[in-house]
Design a protein around this motif. Structure first.
Motif, PDB file in Angstrom:
ATOM      1  N   GLN A   7      11.836   5.530  -1.905  1.00 38.90           N
ATOM      2  CA  GLN A   7      12.982   6.299  -2.406  1.00 38.90           C
ATOM      3  C   GLN A   7      12.701   7.811  -2.378  1.00 38.90           C
ATOM      4  OE1 GLN A   7      14.271   4.860  -6.296  1.00 38.90           O
ATOM      5  NE2 GLN A   7      14.193   2.715  -5.633  1.00 38.90           N
ATOM      6  N   GLY A   8      11.476   8.176  -2.024  1.00 42.22           N
ATOM      7  CA  GLY A   8      11.156   9.601  -1.900  1.00 42.22           C
ATOM      8  C   GLY A   8      10.779  10.284  -3.202  1.00 42.22           C
ATOM      9  N   LEU A   9      10.384   9.507  -4.215  1.00 39.95           N
ATOM     10  CA  LEU A   9      10.058  10.126  -5.498  1.00 39.95           C
ATOM     11  C   LEU A   9       8.689  10.788  -5.527  1.00 39.95           C
ATOM     12  CD1 LEU A   9      12.544   8.304  -6.488  1.00 39.95           C
ATOM     13  CD2 LEU A   9      11.582   8.905  -8.733  1.00 39.95           C
ATOM     14  N   PHE A  10       7.838  10.429  -4.610  1.00 40.76           N
ATOM     15  CA  PHE A  10       6.554  11.133  -4.535  1.00 40.76           C
ATOM     16  C   PHE A  10       6.065  11.152  -3.101  1.00 40.76           C
ATOM     17  CE2 PHE A  10       5.393   6.735  -5.357  1.00 40.76           C
ATOM     18  CZ  PHE A  10       4.256   6.522  -4.594  1.00 40.76           C
ATOM     19  N   GLU A  11       5.040  11.956  -2.881  1.00 38.62           N
ATOM     20  CA  GLU A  11       4.469  12.036  -1.540  1.00 38.62           C
ATOM     21  C   GLU A  11       3.050  11.487  -1.550  1.00 38.62           C
ATOM     22  OE1 GLU A  11       3.242  16.383  -0.626  1.00 38.62           O
ATOM     23  OE2 GLU A  11       4.965  16.535  -1.992  1.00 38.62           O
ATOM     24  N   ALA A  12       2.520  11.245  -0.367  1.00 37.64           N
ATOM     25  CA  ALA A  12       1.159  10.714  -0.274  1.00 37.64           C
ATOM     26  C   ALA A  12       0.371  11.514   0.737  1.00 37.64           C
ATOM     27  CB  ALA A  12       1.199   9.239   0.135  1.00 37.64           C
ATOM     28  N   ARG A  13      -0.921  11.599   0.499  1.00 34.72           N
ATOM     29  CA  ARG A  13      -1.817  12.285   1.429  1.00 34.72           C
ATOM     30  C   ARG A  13      -3.075  11.461   1.617  1.00 34.72           C
ATOM     31  NH1 ARG A  13      -1.361  18.193  -1.220  1.00 34.72           N
ATOM     32  NH2 ARG A  13       0.913  18.350  -1.014  1.00 34.72           N
ATOM     33  N   ALA A  14      -3.600  11.489   2.828  1.00 34.53           N
ATOM     34  CA  ALA A  14      -4.826  10.750   3.116  1.00 34.53           C
ATOM     35  C   ALA A  14      -5.976  11.729   3.292  1.00 34.53           C
ATOM     36  CB  ALA A  14      -4.642   9.914   4.378  1.00 34.53           C
ATOM     37  N   TYR A  15      -7.128  11.405   2.709  1.00 33.05           N
ATOM     38  CA  TYR A  15      -8.287  12.300   2.755  1.00 33.05           C
ATOM     39  C   TYR A  15      -9.501  11.589   3.337  1.00 33.05           C
ATOM     40  CZ  TYR A  15      -5.549  15.329  -0.197  1.00 33.05           C
ATOM     41  OH  TYR A  15      -4.551  16.127  -0.679  1.00 33.05           O
ATOM     42  N   GLU A  16     -10.264  12.358   4.116  1.00 31.88           N
ATOM     43  CA  GLU A  16     -11.495  11.812   4.669  1.00 31.88           C
ATOM     44  C   GLU A  16     -12.614  11.859   3.635  1.00 31.88           C
ATOM     45  OE1 GLU A  16     -12.308  13.483   8.525  1.00 31.88           O
ATOM     46  OE2 GLU A  16     -10.157  13.493   8.967  1.00 31.88           O
ATOM     47  N   SER A  75      -2.511   3.153   3.523  1.00 35.33           N
ATOM     48  CA  SER A  75      -1.302   2.316   3.407  1.00 35.33           C
ATOM     49  C   SER A  75      -0.019   3.130   3.378  1.00 35.33           C
ATOM     50  CB  SER A  75      -1.357   1.474   2.132  1.00 35.33           C
ATOM     51  OG  SER A  75      -2.657   1.221   1.710  1.00 35.33           O
ATOM     52  N   PHE A  76       0.013   4.181   2.551  1.00 35.78           N
ATOM     53  CA  PHE A  76       1.241   4.973   2.438  1.00 35.78           C
ATOM     54  C   PHE A  76       1.486   5.807   3.691  1.00 35.78           C
ATOM     55  CE2 PHE A  76       1.103   5.060  -2.441  1.00 35.78           C
ATOM     56  CZ  PHE A  76       2.252   4.316  -2.580  1.00 35.78           C
ATOM     57  N   THR A  77       0.446   6.492   4.131  1.00 38.19           N
ATOM     58  CA  THR A  77       0.680   7.522   5.148  1.00 38.19           C
ATOM     59  C   THR A  77       0.782   6.957   6.563  1.00 38.19           C
ATOM     60  OG1 THR A  77      -1.705   7.963   5.173  1.00 38.19           O
ATOM     61  CG2 THR A  77      -0.343   9.430   3.833  1.00 38.19           C
ATOM     62  N   ARG A  78       0.228   5.764   6.789  1.00 40.07           N
ATOM     63  CA  ARG A  78       0.307   5.222   8.139  1.00 40.07           C
ATOM     64  C   ARG A  78       0.763   3.764   8.162  1.00 40.07           C
ATOM     65  NH1 ARG A  78      -5.169   6.518  11.073  1.00 40.07           N
ATOM     66  NH2 ARG A  78      -3.987   5.916  12.930  1.00 40.07           N
ATOM     67  N   GLY A  79       1.132   3.234   6.995  1.00 40.41           N
ATOM     68  CA  GLY A  79       1.572   1.844   6.960  1.00 40.41           C
ATOM     69  C   GLY A  79       3.083   1.710   7.098  1.00 40.41           C
ATOM     70  N   VAL A  80       3.578   0.491   6.944  1.00 39.48           N
ATOM     71  CA  VAL A  80       5.022   0.232   6.966  1.00 39.48           C
ATOM     72  C   VAL A  80       5.422  -0.413   5.641  1.00 39.48           C
ATOM     73  CG1 VAL A  80       5.088  -0.067   9.479  1.00 39.48           C
ATOM     74  CG2 VAL A  80       4.679  -2.063   8.001  1.00 39.48           C
ATOM     75  N   TYR A  81       6.714  -0.332   5.309  1.00 43.23           N
ATOM     76  CA  TYR A  81       7.220  -0.947   4.081  1.00 43.23           C
ATOM     77  C   TYR A  81       7.766  -2.310   4.449  1.00 43.23           C
ATOM     78  CZ  TYR A  81       9.727  -1.146  -0.440  1.00 43.23           C
ATOM     79  OH  TYR A  81      10.179  -1.487  -1.694  1.00 43.23           O
ATOM     80  N   ALA A  82       7.017  -3.349   4.175  1.00 44.85           N
ATOM     81  CA  ALA A  82       7.381  -4.684   4.654  1.00 44.85           C
ATOM     82  C   ALA A  82       6.717  -5.751   3.783  1.00 44.85           C
ATOM     83  CB  ALA A  82       6.906  -4.855   6.098  1.00 44.85           C
ATOM     84  N   TYR A  83       7.214  -6.982   3.904  1.00 45.28           N
ATOM     85  CA  TYR A  83       6.550  -8.087   3.214  1.00 45.28           C
ATOM     86  C   TYR A  83       5.232  -8.400   3.897  1.00 45.28           C
ATOM     87  CZ  TYR A  83       9.822  -9.562  -0.380  1.00 45.28           C
ATOM     88  OH  TYR A  83      10.578  -9.635  -1.524  1.00 45.28           O
ATOM     89  N   ASP A  84       4.208  -8.611   3.050  1.00 45.90           N
ATOM     90  CA  ASP A  84       2.894  -8.953   3.590  1.00 45.90           C
ATOM     91  C   ASP A  84       2.152  -9.769   2.533  1.00 45.90           C
ATOM     92  OD1 ASP A  84       0.663  -9.110   5.218  1.00 45.90           O
ATOM     93  OD2 ASP A  84       0.114  -6.992   5.053  1.00 45.90           O
ATOM     94  N   PHE A  85       1.106 -10.441   2.975  1.00 50.37           N
ATOM     95  CA  PHE A  85       0.237 -11.141   2.032  1.00 50.37           C
ATOM     96  C   PHE A  85      -0.569 -10.129   1.224  1.00 50.37           C
ATOM     97  CE2 PHE A  85       0.900 -14.431   5.227  1.00 50.37           C
ATOM     98  CZ  PHE A  85       1.147 -15.543   4.432  1.00 50.37           C
ATOM     99  N   CYS A  86      -0.862 -10.502  -0.051  1.00 46.37           N
ATOM    100  CA  CYS A  86      -1.688  -9.627  -0.882  1.00 46.37           C
ATOM    101  C   CYS A  86      -3.165  -9.795  -0.564  1.00 46.37           C
ATOM    102  CB  CYS A  86      -1.452  -9.905  -2.363  1.00 46.37           C
ATOM    103  SG  CYS A  86       0.178  -9.370  -2.890  1.00 46.37           S
ATOM    104  N   ASP A  87      -3.509 -10.858   0.143  1.00 44.45           N
ATOM    105  CA  ASP A  87      -4.928 -11.114   0.410  1.00 44.45           C
ATOM    106  C   ASP A  87      -5.140 -11.395   1.887  1.00 44.45           C
ATOM    107  OD1 ASP A  87      -3.510 -13.525   0.309  1.00 44.45           O
ATOM    108  OD2 ASP A  87      -5.357 -14.645  -0.056  1.00 44.45           O
TER     109      ASP A  87
END
Lengths: 456, 456
Positions: B357-366, B303-315
């Motif tokens: 806001q850039g307060l933390f970073e995210a990483r994706a792991y296999e 979600s963080f590393t390849r998603g977008v910041y947008a409104y979406d359904f939670c389910d």
């Protein structure tokens, strides 16, 4: 003034015991020696050194040294999961509505899920120190095999575990933990040993037994250069290492000025009660204090309550030394129950002698009553207990309910030796009302006792 | 002079936090409000009160109150398994040969096996206070369902858990723990709800999904008098309750004068990183300190590393409110992996805004790299970690290995959110070399993102 007692008492690292306590040193009448089944004579150190590590043989035979230093490397490992907390079970007290004060020492907060790690790490340390390549063992319920695999992984030794075939098949997850810690795990009986092949030829469909798994593990240890066999209960050395439980409990109680009236542990081979109660039994032996100590055993395998105090084989295969102990006969096959860790026909020679001297009492509990206590405890204290440990819970709850009747504010301390996270098939049976009890008839026990070996 | 740092740091009962910390109060730009999917307008308290308890709705909507008192009844329950230890991972440091100092907060030492209990007990407390009869929820991997069943057993409320059918079938033991704690557990989709029957009619062979289970649990809550729905992640209220993890960590670090450089947590819906990092993010928002904070997510659901910041359904069922969050699309179906607790398309709105806001970073792991780290950790520190938590371990080990290269003595603190005792099928695959990774293609993610709802 005493400090307020917290819900969980943790010792500081600096308060941790630095020595194990050997209760034999305080016994006037010592436990009877192991005998060589061939000669009927006490086993000598040199006879044991082919099977066990040298340092462990010394500990096994030493009835006089009161304290043994815990090697620094072992104390370092203990730090990972010790001190274990002594918990004031206020939620259980409230659920029962008892004026009794209930405390439990919680030994299940480690990945092996029980107190077995206390001795495993010590035994593997001595194997490493002796320059061995690896160790072998058997496991039934799986806690001991898990503990030994963790210890071997830590010290970099090979570990070969023979797991009773029915457990191997019924507990694939327990098996997987052992494998994750790098041990080689073999369902027993197997075709990897002579004794295994013999049993398989004679009983092609057998799902194995602890007795058979012990025989296989011992065979591999004695026929492979650089290997020794290690055992998780019964032996004097195991009770020595497990005294860490009782010493921590004693220190935690003293820290807050708590004086126990009743101490309870479950009993299978004796590693749990023998370790937990050791320093308290020592106080009694030295005439310094008096406690009511209770061993809680399964009604399906009642060594203390329906056995005799006699020399018997430690294994069903009758290849191990003879021990003088409370036994219902090495040829007694207890019915399948869910407290696999307690399904042993005999008992620690140390505990047997102390029981014989009247230092503690024993009670046998049926399986459904034990699980009823387990669920009451889980709901109140939020921990899912192991079936084995739940025998102690049953006894503790019964004592607390007696206090409710009499209004006495007794202080009850029991050892919660493990968690039930790998015993959920048993909980399923209990939840669905399909769990049964099974109590041997007098005839069955007499039949097994008639086959005791003749000694003297 | 600082005291010597013990291997495990436990706070005293008197040092335990008495309030939860609401990081929103320190955010200049607040997280975006939930929207009513019908009107596109911010959800009002009265619209939420049919689904959630009143007190929890207040917490959900309150962006300004910095601290909320932890009710005494909740603090009493916390005593059962809190404070959790902050462990100085000296064995892991040694195994890696790194000059870095590594600490982990261990949240797995309770029967639910994870940090989920921190919010479950709070949510059920407020349900009880409101005089409700019971609560409903869904569970995938099972930790949240277990936690809620324990909380409901404690406060005497009914608990109905919809468990994703494939998990229900694959994890019979997890299911049995939930049942032992008295909850009613139903495989989803089921014929007990309208939405369930509809899905079963349309997809007769389906093994379910979290989205479907949420829909069933919500339907039961809103159509039964005296019931409400409870959720274990994503929501602001959940991050508020989980701040207990970060507050304890902060107190333990301060007690020994330890200054962290890097803080790491895994991220699925955000309850874990959001709780663990909250007070540290607060220090950053107030300009008092600066940390490198890392969210570790699965490459199969990034979600963080390849998603977008947008409104979406939670389910997936598109019946829940819209949240502004990092999302790879509510219609994205992540491939089966073993970190079920991280397999969620979206992310906590609070964490999403802070990440934006850039307060933390995210990483994706296999997955295989994650299990490799898990086994390294288990061998060194003697704890079998949950697949979810092992994402954080992977990130921590990578950072520690960087320090080994550069010679820097950075202090790394991560949250070990749970144990892997119920995830041994995954370990089996890893041990046998049959575990696979699966990373969505850009096309798959674009396809899912093309179905985001239109807002404004």
């Amino acid at each position: 003034m005493e400090e307020k007692i917290p819900y969980k008492i943790y010792l500081e690292e600096s308060e941790m015991p630095k020595q194990w306590y050997n209760v034999r040193a305080d016994m006037k009448v010592k436990p009877a020696p192991l005998l060589n089944p061939g000669t009927g004579q006490p086993l000598k150190a040199e006879e044991m050194c082919g099977i066990f590590c040298e340092e462990l043989v010394k500990q096994e035979l030493d009835n006089d040294t009161k304290f043994f230093d815990i090697p620094e490397e072992v104390r370092n490992f203990y730090k990972m999961y010790r001190p274990s907390p002594l918990v004031h079970a206020t939620f259980l007290e409230k659920a029962l509505g008892t004026p009794a004060k209930i405390y439990y020492k919680f030994e299940g907060n480690n990945t092996s899920g029980s107190h077995k790690l206390n001795s495993a790490i010590a035994q593997v340390y001595y194997a490493k120190k002796q320059g061995l390549k690896g160790v072998t063992t058997e496991t039934g319920a799986g806690q001991w095999g898990t503990a030994l695999s963790m210890a071997c992984q830590y010290f970099g030794l090979d570990c070969k575990v023979y797991m009773v075939k029915c457990s191997y098949e019924q507990k694939p997850f327990r098996r997987e933990v052992i494998r994750t810690f790098g041990a080689d795990i073999v369902p027993s009986p197997s075709d990897t040993t002579e004794v295994g092949r013999k049993i398989l030829a004679e009983h092609p469909g057998t799902t194995g037994s602890l007795g058979c798994a012990i025989s296989e593990a011992v065979e591999v240890a004695v026929t492979n250069e650089g290997y020794r066999y290690e055992l998780g209960s019964v032996l004097n050395q195991v009770l020595l290492h497990q005294s860490i439980i009782g010493l921590e409990t004693q220190a935690a109680l003293k820290k807050y000025g708590i004086k126990p009236d009743i101490l309870i542990g479950c009993t299978g081979g004796g590693s749990n009660l023998g370790g937990f109660a050791a320093p308290f039994l020592g106080e009694m032996l030295r005439g310094e204090a008096n406690y009511k100590i209770i061993g809680a055993e399964p009604a399906s395998c009642p060594s203390f309550t329906r056995g005799v105090y006699a020399y018997d084989f430690c294994d069903t295969g009758m290849i191990c030394p003879l021990a003088k102990m409370y036994t219902i006969g090495s040829q007694f096959i207890p019915s399948a129950n869910h407290a696999g860790g307690l399904r042993f026909h005999g008992m620690s020679p140390i505990l047997s002698e102390l029981y014989h001297q009247g230092l503690f009492e024993a009670r046998a509990y049926e399986q459904t009553a034990v699980f009823d206590a387990a669920v009451t405890f889980a709901h109140a204290e939020g921990i899912l207990p192991a079936p084995e440990s739940s025998h102690a819970i049953r006894a503790a709850i019964d004592e607390a309910l007696k206090c409710k009747e009499t209004g006495e504010e007794k202080t009850i301390v029991f050892n919660l030796s493990g968690t039930g996270n790998f015993d959920l098939y048993a909980y399923k049976q209990f939840n669905e009302g399909t769990m049964t009890d099974s109590i041997p008839t007098d005839e069955e026990i007499q039949e097994a006792l008639s086959k005791l070996p003749k000694v003297e």
